[in-house]
Design an enzyme around this catalytic site. Structure first.
Site, PDB file in Angstrom:
ATOM      1  N   GLY A 271       0.841  -1.194   0.000  1.00  0.00           N
ATOM      2  CA  GLY A 271       0.000   0.000   0.000  1.00  0.00           C
ATOM      3  C   GLY A 271       0.873   1.240   0.000  1.00  0.00           C
TER       4      GLY A 271
ATOM      5  N   GLY B  79      -0.444   4.581   0.251  1.00  0.00           N
ATOM      6  CA  GLY B  79      -1.162   5.787   0.679  1.00  0.00           C
ATOM      7  C   GLY B  79      -0.298   6.563   1.660  1.00  0.00           C
ATOM      8  CG  LEU B  80      -1.694  10.256   3.451  1.00  0.00           C
ATOM      9  CD1 LEU B  80      -2.643  11.027   4.340  1.00  0.00           C
ATOM     10  CD2 LEU B  80      -0.628  11.181   2.888  1.00  0.00           C
ATOM     11  CB  ALA B  81       0.032   4.492   6.529  1.00  0.00           C
TER      12      ALA B  81
ATOM     13  CG  HIS C 103     -18.181  11.940   6.245  1.00  0.00           C
ATOM     14  ND1 HIS C 103     -18.891  13.089   5.997  1.00  0.00           N
ATOM     15  CD2 HIS C 103     -16.917  12.332   6.517  1.00  0.00           C
ATOM     16  CE1 HIS C 103     -18.074  14.129   6.113  1.00  0.00           C
ATOM     17  NE2 HIS C 103     -16.871  13.699   6.433  1.00  0.00           N
TER      18      HIS C 103
ATOM     19  NE  ARG D 210     -15.663  13.366   9.669  1.00  0.00           N
ATOM     20  CZ  ARG D 210     -14.574  13.123   8.962  1.00  0.00           C
ATOM     21  NH1 ARG D 210     -14.103  11.897   8.888  1.00  0.00           N
ATOM     22  NH2 ARG D 210     -13.954  14.097   8.341  1.00  0.00           N
TER      23      ARG D 210
ATOM     24  CG  HIS E 216     -15.632   8.961   5.174  1.00  0.00           C
ATOM     25  ND1 HIS E 216     -15.208   9.221   3.895  1.00  0.00           N
ATOM     26  CD2 HIS E 216     -14.858   9.708   5.991  1.00  0.00           C
ATOM     27  CE1 HIS E 216     -14.219  10.106   3.954  1.00  0.00           C
ATOM     28  NE2 HIS E 216     -13.968  10.398   5.207  1.00  0.00           N
TER      29      HIS E 216
ATOM     30  NE  ARG F 190     -10.964   8.896  10.168  1.00  0.00           N
ATOM     31  CZ  ARG F 190     -11.230   9.986   9.439  1.00  0.00           C
ATOM     32  NH1 ARG F 190     -10.775  11.171   9.801  1.00  0.00           N
ATOM     33  NH2 ARG F 190     -11.973   9.887   8.358  1.00  0.00           N
TER      34      ARG F 190
ATOM     35  CG  LEU G  81      -5.583  13.470   5.816  1.00  0.00           C
ATOM     36  CD1 LEU G  81      -5.557  14.836   5.128  1.00  0.00           C
ATOM     37  CD2 LEU G  81      -5.465  12.392   4.779  1.00  0.00           C
TER      38      LEU G  81
END
Lengths: 644, 249
Positions: free
Chosen positions: A40, A42-44, A266, A337, A408, A442, A448
């Protein structure tokens, strides 16, 4: 098995510092002897791969997209939290920690969350140094906006494309390491299984999505940065390709899966428009800074609206119910949320929904435009308004937006300890793929933050502790365990291809999604969940006897890719239902109708459920085994969450 | 709506490929273009025919994965990504021609799927600031004028979809490359490697086989994110000043 979270002893604020000193180190010359697989980008994943390569480890990075830059982190809109207190409005590391623990309805670990808040400030520094063009004030300093569940302004943003800019920053760091020869990229490659040797994760088996080739990759540690599993619901805001396969296959090899039913719905998404719909589109939470949420005060007015006899702008001020502002005067439209979503459901269930399907509420910018002028609103949200216009054909500068909650994010994920290691030695889970920081709900702009915290600032320290105590010997991929795993993967794919039934893969995926949404979505009951479990079992049986997967393995084959992913969603779905069923309380996004306060808020049972549920896979067709990691709160007092 | 689709079908990279015609009916105006193709694929799958392969992922217009040359235009008639194109842009009875990106550096892998890894290699050549994780200054240490930060953001919005290349008759990647060069040349963080970045990225762009700029602006006209060709002018300036005063000499 006793789950040891490995949270360091000592005062909250010293835990991470102390831990960083206590972990073993791999000396710079030895780092090049260790190989790390990152699944993966993505950001991580991208931040971990880049940071580990910078330290000197040899990294192999895998993604199913055609480029690492396309991972779904890119779609995050609103922003990233950090306890910089640049606004002088009372923010601090402790406040960010507290807001996150409270926002998660006290179902996250204090130690992990405090560390997250602590490193949040470094993330912003790092991203700015990479050239991420965050929004700025006229004086040249960084701008902030507010997000749900917080009373300070601590969210950094780049227009409505914060995820894109942060991911491109991490991708640029990753690209630099590719050029340096420290990272080898494997795009269009899907992880199919983890390979265990002597009880440790020592590699993975992958499928090349272009040629179908089944290949093995050996390493000393494996990092799963594979995101969430919201697509189990078929309709979600996740990208079409987002899936649970990597995490699920690891789960079946022994990694415990935690709180699988903790799903974030969400509140601000574009409502479903028809059966053809393939995905749902999010409208950033940042819109709730200026937009006001309302429905007509009476069912009669709502009916007229649905029949098209009147429009939103015809409804007078006194006939509108700004229900969030009414019920939660101190947080208003910026409640967390889960609270916003649940209230949207309530008013729609009362018959006050505003679109044809009755499942939508208004998000209105009329007053903000009147107050600040159209230019100001356009500068803040222009791209979001354009996107809304493109999809719905309506102009939100003139008529209110229509929104409805949608799946979401998934707070649940692989169980990890403080070092981010799963219950399989050498196998780590980062970002949305793990369960650790967000509890049962969350807060906005925290995904992020967590992805980058894990990748840039946690794993580079904690992985050394494991590698330093393990030999640097490499295992060749012709080892029998690799061959065995390859064969299992091929056999499973061949089995899918050989069923040649009558229904398409999407038929099953849509059916599963509907079951999950109806019974394991925004509101859950024992009765509904019990029913859902039986339905999923039945659907799974039908899938394995009646699915039609076209083509062959040895080619680019969308039908096979999807079937492989949906087969795992079917198994995960059942576990989510089990998890939701066993948790006889409501907390955050997990709302069991039997457990609510007289005002309809989530009613926790801290005496019996202040723990992390961690499920152990026992084998095909067997019920999973529940393990519990008690949550210890030494610093915050557990209270009924109040945003009134 | 009832439509006729002429779609490029190609088994793999070695195959020659050809157009195939499909009829599709009962398409709602509210569907996205890709949802219309989903319907086609579901129909084909039910008949046991190989579905049309196309790239897509986020369906929110940001990941840059979707492509498609629709009626001779990258991403079709609107200035958006294909995933954000809706069927209300078409009329009943239309014949729609769908092709993959046509550019030598983007080889077709199957049907409408192309290989855009050349873009990744251009970024790897220098599209970054060489800072390691940790040890960087406080984020507010260097103020950046809002106008400059905004300009950098405008350039940074590029999604790397490749529409600029597909639109250009020379298959030039100048708009893509210049967007990254501009973003980093504008910001103070990008100054240290400013010259070498421009040199290396341009060299890689040429090595991948992308053509020279035609100066016709087709790329800007088709860019779904509205990336401006002033970025190309800025990159040219960066590149020329870099080669005459190169740091590597």
């Amino acid at each position: 098995m006793i789950l040891d979270s490995k949270i360091p002893e000592g005062p909250l604020a010293d835990k991470w510092t102390k831990h960083k000193f206590n972990v073993k180190l791999v000396n710079p010359a030895n780092k090049r002897k260790y190989d790390v697989i990152v699944v993966g980008t993505g950001l991580a994943g991208a931040s971990a791969a880049a940071s580990l390569a910078e330290l000197g480890y040899n990294v192999k990075a895998f993604c199913f997209q055609d480029s690492p830059r396309r991972a779904h982190s890119i779609a995050a809109q609103g922003g990233i939290n950090a306890a910089k207190n640049y606004q002088n409005d009372g923010d601090s590391v402790y406040r960010l920690f507290y807001d996150t623990i409270k926002g998660g309805d006290y179902r996250a670990r204090e130690g992990n969350v405090y560390r997250l808040a602590e490193v949040s400030v470094n993330i912003i520094d790092q991203c700015v140094a990479q050239g991420v063009p965050f929004a700025r004030e006229y004086g040249g300093l960084l701008a902030n906006r507010s997000f749900g569940g917080a009373q300070v302004s601590r969210t950094f943003y780049a227009k409505g494309q914060t995820g894109q800019q942060l991911l491109l920053g991490a991708y640029s760091a990753l690209s630099r390491q590719v050029a340096n020869g420290k990272v080898k990229l494997y795009p269009r490659t899907e992880m199919m299984d983890v390979v265990m040797i002597d009880g440790k994760a020592r590699g993975i088996v992958t499928r090349n999505l272009i040629t179908g080739a089944i290949e093995s990759h050996s390493a000393h540690a494996v990092l799963l940065c594979t995101g969430g599993y919201g697509n189990v619901f078929f309709l979600s805001t996740n990208a079409m390709g987002s899936n649970v396969t990597a995490a699920w296959r690891a789960h079946k090899k022994g990694a415990f899966f935690s709180n699988p039913s903790f799903t974030q719905i969400h509140p601000t998404c574009i409502p479903v428009s028809g059966d053809h719909q393939s995905k749902l589109t999010l409208m950033s939470e940042s819109l709730r800074n200026d937009g006001r949420v309302w429905v007509p005060a009476t069912v009669e007015t709502a009916e007229k609206l649905r029949k098209g006899q009147i429009t939103a702008n015809d409804i007078k001020e006194e006939d509108r119910d700004y229900y969030l502002e009414r019920k939660y005067p101190s947080f208003g439209n910026l409640v967390p949320r889960d609270v916003a979503s649940r209230n949207a459901k309530y008013v729609c269930d009362e018959g006050r929904g505003v679109n044809e399907t009755g499942e939508a509420v208004f998000l209105d910018f009329r007053d903000a435009i009147k107050r600040d002028g159209r230019n100001v609103i356009e500068a803040k949200y222009g791209n979001l308004f354009d996107m809304y216009m493109q999809i719905t054909g309506d102009n939100p500068y003139e008529v209110p937006m229509m929104i409805y909650p949608a799946v979401h994010y998934t707070m649940g994920g692989l169980w990890v300890d403080y070092n981010l290691m799963t219950t399989i030695p050498g196998l780590y889970a980062l970002g949305e793929a793990n369960f650790s920081d967000h509890g049962a709900n969350r807060l906005g702009a925290s995904a992020l933050m967590q992805g980058l915290a894990d990748g840039y600032f946690v794993i580079p320290y904690t992985i050394g502790d494991y590698l330093a105590s393990n030999s640097a010997d490499r295992i060749p991929v012709d080892h029998p365990e690799f061959k065995k795993a390859e064969k299992e993967v091929s056999d499973r794919l061949q089995k899918l291809l050989s069923i040649k039934g009558e229904k398409t893969v999407d038929y099953f995926h849509k059916k599963l999604g509907k079951i999950m949404w109806d019974y394991c979505g925004m509101a859950r009951t024992e009765e509904g969940l019990t029913k859902a479990k039986a339905m999923i079992k039945e659907l799974k049986k039908e899938f394995w006897t009646n699915v039609n997967v076209l083509g062959s393995n040895e080619e680019l084959n969308l039908s096979l890719e999807k079937a492989n992913r949906v087969s795992d969603f079917l198994e995960l779905g059942e576990l989510m239902v089990d998890d939701a069923l066993h948790r006889n309380e409501s907390c955050g996004g997990h709302f069991r109708e039997e457990y609510q306060t007289p005002e309809g808020e989530a009613l926790r049972d801290d005496e019996n459920f202040a723990y992390v549920a961690a499920w152990k896979y026992l084998g095909e067709g067997q019920e999973e085994e529940l393990h519990k990691e008690p949550l210890v709160f030494e610093n915050v007092k557990l209270t009924q969450r109040s945003y009134k | 709506m009832n439509l006729t689709l002429k779609i490029w079908r190609q088994k793999n990279n070695a195959d020659k490929g050809d157009f195939k015609e499909y009829k599709i009916s009962d398409i709602s105006k509210d569907m996205s273009f890709l949802e219309m193709l989903d319907v086609l694929n579901e129909n084909l799958s039910e008949k046991g025919e190989d579905p049309v392969h196309f790239d897509h992922d986020c369906r929110e217009g940001i990941c840059g994965m979707c492509s498609l040359y629709i009626d001779g235009k990258p991403h079709g008639p609107q200035q958006t990504t294909t995933c954000q194109l809706h069927m209300r842009s078409f009329s009943d009875g239309d014949v729609i021609t769908i092709e993959p990106w046509r550019a030598k550096p983007f080889p077709v892998m199957k049907d409408l799927v192309v290989d855009r890894s050349a873009f990744d290699r251009i970024i790897q050549a220098g599209g970054y600031v060489s800072v390691n994780t940790g040890g960087v200054p406080d984020a507010n240490e260097i103020p950046i004028p809002k106008s400059i930060a905004d300009l950098a953001m405008d350039a940074a919005q590029c999604i790397g979809c490749g529409a600029c290349v597909a639109a250009c008759k020379n298959a030039s990647a100048m708009l893509f490359t210049s967007a990254k060069v501009s973003q980093l040349a504008l910001l103070p963080q990008g100054q240290v490697e400013r010259k070498i970045r421009a040199e290396k990225m341009v060299a890689q762009m040429d090595a991948e086989g992308f053509g020279a700029c035609t100066n016709t602006g087709a790329c800007e006209a088709e860019c779904p994110k509205g990336i401006s060709i002033t970025n190309i002018a800025r990159m040219n300036r960066e590149y020329f000043s870099a080669v005459v005063s190169s740091d590597t000499l």
